[in-house]
Design a protein around this motif. Structure first.
Motif, PDB file in Angstrom:
ATOM      1  N   ARG A 116     -19.219 122.324  17.408  1.00 11.61           N
ATOM      2  CA  ARG A 116     -19.421 122.383  18.849  1.00 11.61           C
ATOM      3  C   ARG A 116     -19.659 121.021  19.481  1.00 11.61           C
ATOM      4  NH1 ARG A 116     -23.556 127.132  20.019  1.00 11.61           N
ATOM      5  NH2 ARG A 116     -24.080 127.066  17.841  1.00 11.61           N
ATOM      6  N   GLY A 117     -20.163 120.064  18.737  1.00  9.74           N
ATOM      7  CA  GLY A 117     -20.473 118.759  19.305  1.00  9.74           C
ATOM      8  C   GLY A 117     -19.503 117.707  18.828  1.00  9.74           C
ATOM      9  N   HIS A 118     -19.669 116.521  19.347  1.00 16.80           N
ATOM     10  CA  HIS A 118     -18.851 115.381  18.955  1.00 16.80           C
ATOM     11  C   HIS A 118     -19.809 114.307  18.462  1.00 16.80           C
ATOM     12  CE1 HIS A 118     -16.507 117.600  21.966  1.00 16.80           C
ATOM     13  NE2 HIS A 118     -15.518 117.329  21.145  1.00 16.80           N
ATOM     14  N   ASP A 119     -19.586 113.862  17.236  1.00 17.58           N
ATOM     15  CA  ASP A 119     -20.537 112.919  16.685  1.00 17.58           C
ATOM     16  C   ASP A 119     -19.867 111.938  15.740  1.00 17.58           C
ATOM     17  OD1 ASP A 119     -20.054 114.404  14.372  1.00 17.58           O
ATOM     18  OD2 ASP A 119     -21.900 115.540  14.549  1.00 17.58           O
ATOM     19  N   GLY A 120     -20.623 110.927  15.406  1.00 19.89           N
ATOM     20  CA  GLY A 120     -20.177 109.927  14.458  1.00 19.89           C
ATOM     21  C   GLY A 120     -21.388 109.344  13.757  1.00 19.89           C
ATOM     22  N   LEU A 121     -21.117 108.580  12.732  1.00 16.16           N
ATOM     23  CA  LEU A 121     -22.170 107.938  11.963  1.00 16.16           C
ATOM     24  C   LEU A 121     -21.801 106.474  11.790  1.00 16.16           C
ATOM     25  CD1 LEU A 121     -24.704 107.973  10.089  1.00 16.16           C
ATOM     26  CD2 LEU A 121     -23.133 108.568   8.223  1.00 16.16           C
ATOM     27  N   THR A 122     -22.759 105.614  12.057  1.00 16.49           N
ATOM     28  CA  THR A 122     -22.600 104.192  11.787  1.00 16.49           C
ATOM     29  C   THR A 122     -23.652 103.804  10.764  1.00 16.49           C
ATOM     30  OG1 THR A 122     -21.714 103.685  13.981  1.00 16.49           O
ATOM     31  CG2 THR A 122     -22.737 101.873  12.777  1.00 16.49           C
ATOM     32  N   VAL A 123     -23.217 103.120   9.711  1.00 21.41           N
ATOM     33  CA  VAL A 123     -24.135 102.653   8.677  1.00 21.41           C
ATOM     34  C   VAL A 123     -24.129 101.126   8.704  1.00 21.41           C
ATOM     35  CG1 VAL A 123     -24.674 102.612   6.213  1.00 21.41           C
ATOM     36  CG2 VAL A 123     -23.724 104.693   7.256  1.00 21.41           C
ATOM     37  N   HIS A 162     -10.425 114.480  14.742  1.00 21.65           N
ATOM     38  CA  HIS A 162     -10.282 115.391  15.879  1.00 21.65           C
ATOM     39  C   HIS A 162     -11.241 115.044  17.019  1.00 21.65           C
ATOM     40  CE1 HIS A 162     -13.363 117.532  13.431  1.00 21.65           C
ATOM     41  NE2 HIS A 162     -13.875 117.789  14.611  1.00 21.65           N
ATOM     42  N   ASP A 163     -12.252 114.209  16.763  1.00 21.37           N
ATOM     43  CA  ASP A 163     -13.113 113.702  17.831  1.00 21.37           C
ATOM     44  C   ASP A 163     -12.525 112.435  18.448  1.00 21.37           C
ATOM     45  OD1 ASP A 163     -14.992 115.707  17.590  1.00 21.37           O
ATOM     46  OD2 ASP A 163     -16.404 114.506  16.420  1.00 21.37           O
ATOM     47  N   VAL A 164     -11.844 111.634  17.642  1.00 19.42           N
ATOM     48  CA  VAL A 164     -11.331 110.351  18.097  1.00 19.42           C
ATOM     49  C   VAL A 164     -10.012 110.481  18.857  1.00 19.42           C
ATOM     50  CG1 VAL A 164     -10.403 108.138  17.296  1.00 19.42           C
ATOM     51  CG2 VAL A 164     -12.515 109.036  16.319  1.00 19.42           C
ATOM     52  N   GLU A 165      -9.117 111.343  18.390  1.00 19.94           N
ATOM     53  CA  GLU A 165      -7.789 111.390  18.998  1.00 19.94           C
ATOM     54  C   GLU A 165      -7.807 111.667  20.507  1.00 19.94           C
ATOM     55  OE1 GLU A 165      -5.434 113.735  16.187  1.00 19.94           O
ATOM     56  OE2 GLU A 165      -4.571 111.833  15.506  1.00 19.94           O
ATOM     57  N   PRO A 166      -8.677 112.549  21.035  1.00 18.65           N
ATOM     58  CA  PRO A 166      -8.715 112.697  22.495  1.00 18.65           C
ATOM     59  C   PRO A 166      -9.127 111.402  23.208  1.00 18.65           C
ATOM     60  CG  PRO A 166      -9.780 114.575  21.453  1.00 18.65           C
ATOM     61  CD  PRO A 166      -9.513 113.563  20.373  1.00 18.65           C
ATOM     62  N   ALA A 167      -9.930 110.568  22.560  1.00 17.30           N
ATOM     63  CA  ALA A 167     -10.361 109.303  23.164  1.00 17.30           C
ATOM     64  C   ALA A 167      -9.229 108.288  23.214  1.00 17.30           C
ATOM     65  CB  ALA A 167     -11.544 108.732  22.382  1.00 17.30           C
ATOM     66  N   LEU A 168      -8.224 108.434  22.354  1.00 15.80           N
ATOM     67  CA  LEU A 168      -7.116 107.488  22.329  1.00 15.80           C
ATOM     68  C   LEU A 168      -6.339 107.483  23.640  1.00 15.80           C
ATOM     69  CD1 LEU A 168      -5.811 108.013  18.685  1.00 15.80           C
ATOM     70  CD2 LEU A 168      -7.275 106.168  19.556  1.00 15.80           C
ATOM     71  N   VAL A 169      -6.374 108.579  24.370  1.00 17.76           N
ATOM     72  CA  VAL A 169      -5.680 108.648  25.664  1.00 17.76           C
ATOM     73  C   VAL A 169      -6.215 107.562  26.594  1.00 17.76           C
ATOM     74  CG1 VAL A 169      -5.295 110.078  27.714  1.00 17.76           C
ATOM     75  CG2 VAL A 169      -5.168 111.102  25.433  1.00 17.76           C
ATOM     76  N   PHE A 197     -19.563 104.292  22.492  1.00 20.18           N
ATOM     77  CA  PHE A 197     -18.194 104.609  22.105  1.00 20.18           C
ATOM     78  C   PHE A 197     -17.633 105.732  22.974  1.00 20.18           C
ATOM     79  CE2 PHE A 197     -19.672 103.430  17.589  1.00 20.18           C
ATOM     80  CZ  PHE A 197     -19.420 102.086  17.810  1.00 20.18           C
ATOM     81  N   PHE A 198     -16.372 105.625  23.318  1.00 22.49           N
ATOM     82  CA  PHE A 198     -15.596 106.662  24.005  1.00 22.49           C
ATOM     83  C   PHE A 198     -16.231 107.123  25.324  1.00 22.49           C
ATOM     84  CE2 PHE A 198     -15.474 107.787  19.302  1.00 22.49           C
ATOM     85  CZ  PHE A 198     -14.507 106.849  19.015  1.00 22.49           C
ATOM     86  N   PRO A 199     -16.631 106.201  26.203  1.00 21.75           N
ATOM     87  CA  PRO A 199     -17.270 106.630  27.457  1.00 21.75           C
ATOM     88  C   PRO A 199     -16.338 107.504  28.282  1.00 21.75           C
ATOM     89  CG  PRO A 199     -16.641 104.326  27.598  1.00 21.75           C
ATOM     90  CD  PRO A 199     -16.407 104.755  26.178  1.00 21.75           C
ATOM     91  N   GLY A 200     -16.914 108.539  28.851  1.00 20.42           N
ATOM     92  CA  GLY A 200     -16.158 109.439  29.715  1.00 20.42           C
ATOM     93  C   GLY A 200     -15.259 110.421  28.984  1.00 20.42           C
ATOM     94  N   VAL A 201     -15.275 110.405  27.657  1.00 17.45           N
ATOM     95  CA  VAL A 201     -14.405 111.306  26.900  1.00 17.45           C
ATOM     96  C   VAL A 201     -15.169 112.554  26.471  1.00 17.45           C
ATOM     97  CG1 VAL A 201     -12.946 111.564  24.859  1.00 17.45           C
ATOM     98  CG2 VAL A 201     -12.930 109.415  26.140  1.00 17.45           C
ATOM     99  N   HIS A 202     -16.261 112.358  25.768  1.00 15.19           N
ATOM    100  CA  HIS A 202     -17.083 113.474  25.299  1.00 15.19           C
ATOM    101  C   HIS A 202     -18.492 113.289  25.847  1.00 15.19           C
ATOM    102  CE1 HIS A 202     -13.876 114.498  22.561  1.00 15.19           C
ATOM    103  NE2 HIS A 202     -14.023 113.395  21.866  1.00 15.19           N
ATOM    104  N   PRO A 222     -24.096 109.120  25.234  1.00 16.34           N
ATOM    105  CA  PRO A 222     -23.400 108.347  26.262  1.00 16.34           C
ATOM    106  C   PRO A 222     -24.363 107.738  27.287  1.00 16.34           C
ATOM    107  CG  PRO A 222     -22.212 110.366  25.836  1.00 16.34           C
ATOM    108  CD  PRO A 222     -23.508 110.459  25.066  1.00 16.34           C
ATOM    109  N   GLY A 223     -24.178 106.439  27.540  1.00 15.14           N
ATOM    110  CA  GLY A 223     -24.965 105.736  28.538  1.00 15.14           C
ATOM    111  C   GLY A 223     -26.321 105.237  28.074  1.00 15.14           C
ATOM    112  N   ASP A 224     -26.695 105.492  26.813  1.00 22.41           N
ATOM    113  CA  ASP A 224     -27.991 105.032  26.316  1.00 22.41           C
ATOM    114  C   ASP A 224     -28.049 103.506  26.293  1.00 22.41           C
ATOM    115  OD1 ASP A 224     -28.983 107.564  25.946  1.00 22.41           O
ATOM    116  OD2 ASP A 224     -28.906 107.518  23.753  1.00 22.41           O
TER     117      ASP A 224
END
Length: 166
Positions: free
Chosen positions: A22-29, A48-55, A128-133, A155-157
């Motif tokens: 249901r959510g969109h997330d990522g991990l940075t190490v 599948h979270d990144v490809e919509p941001a490619l637009v 990352f990906f502002p305005g997408v998710h 987003p926006g933090d």
């Protein structure tokens, strides 16, 4: 009665995949080697979270990780929208590897602790990906000398800091 039960089971079966993610997330190490001063950063996402941001981040490319221009734009986006400061000094990061395996994306960067830094105060700024998710959540795990600290960004933090050692 059987028909009603069968309909309910079918509806539940179709809803389960939608509920699974249901959510969109990522991990940075972020790994900081206290001896050598090497800094490694790895961003991990689901395709599948990144490809919509490619637009929006790669408007001249196909919105697919099959397009090398889209992958290059993604790498540039991550480099531009992630900042790591150690003891108030920005770490220069260089992309070292990109792995695309099925639905898993891993993009790695490397740098060096700035001279004279003790690697005690770590500040991360990312968006990352502002305005997408609107529900994008990025967890950042920072590791050094056997200690791990976690920051979570939405987003926006604003930038966030952690202290690793005394």
């Amino acid at each position: 009665m059987k028909r009603l039960l069968l309909s309910a089971l079918l509806a539940l079966g179709m809803a389960t995949p939608a509920l699974a993610h249901r959510g969109h997330d990522g991990l940075t190490v972020v790994e900081i080697d206290g001896v050598s001063g090497a800094v490694r950063v790895e961003h991990r996402f689901a395709a599948h979270d990144v490809e919509p941001a490619l637009v929006s981040i790669a408007p001249g490319a196909q919105p697919s990780l099959d397009d090398p221009a889209a992958v290059a734009a993604l790498e540039d986006h991550l480099a531009a929208r992630f900042r790591l400061d150690i003891d108030g000094r920005t770490v220069a990061l260089t992309r070292t590897a990109t792995d695309l395996a099925g639905d898993n994306i891993r993009i790695r960067f490397a740098g060096q602790v700035p001279p004279g830094s003790s690697a005690h105060q770590i500040t991360v700024d990312l968006d990352f990906f502002p305005g997408v998710h609107d529900d994008q959540e990025q967890q950042v795990n920072i590791r050094s000398a056997g200690v791990t600290r976690t920051l979570v960004f939405r987003p926006g933090d604003a930038a966030r800091s952690v202290r690793l050692q005394p």
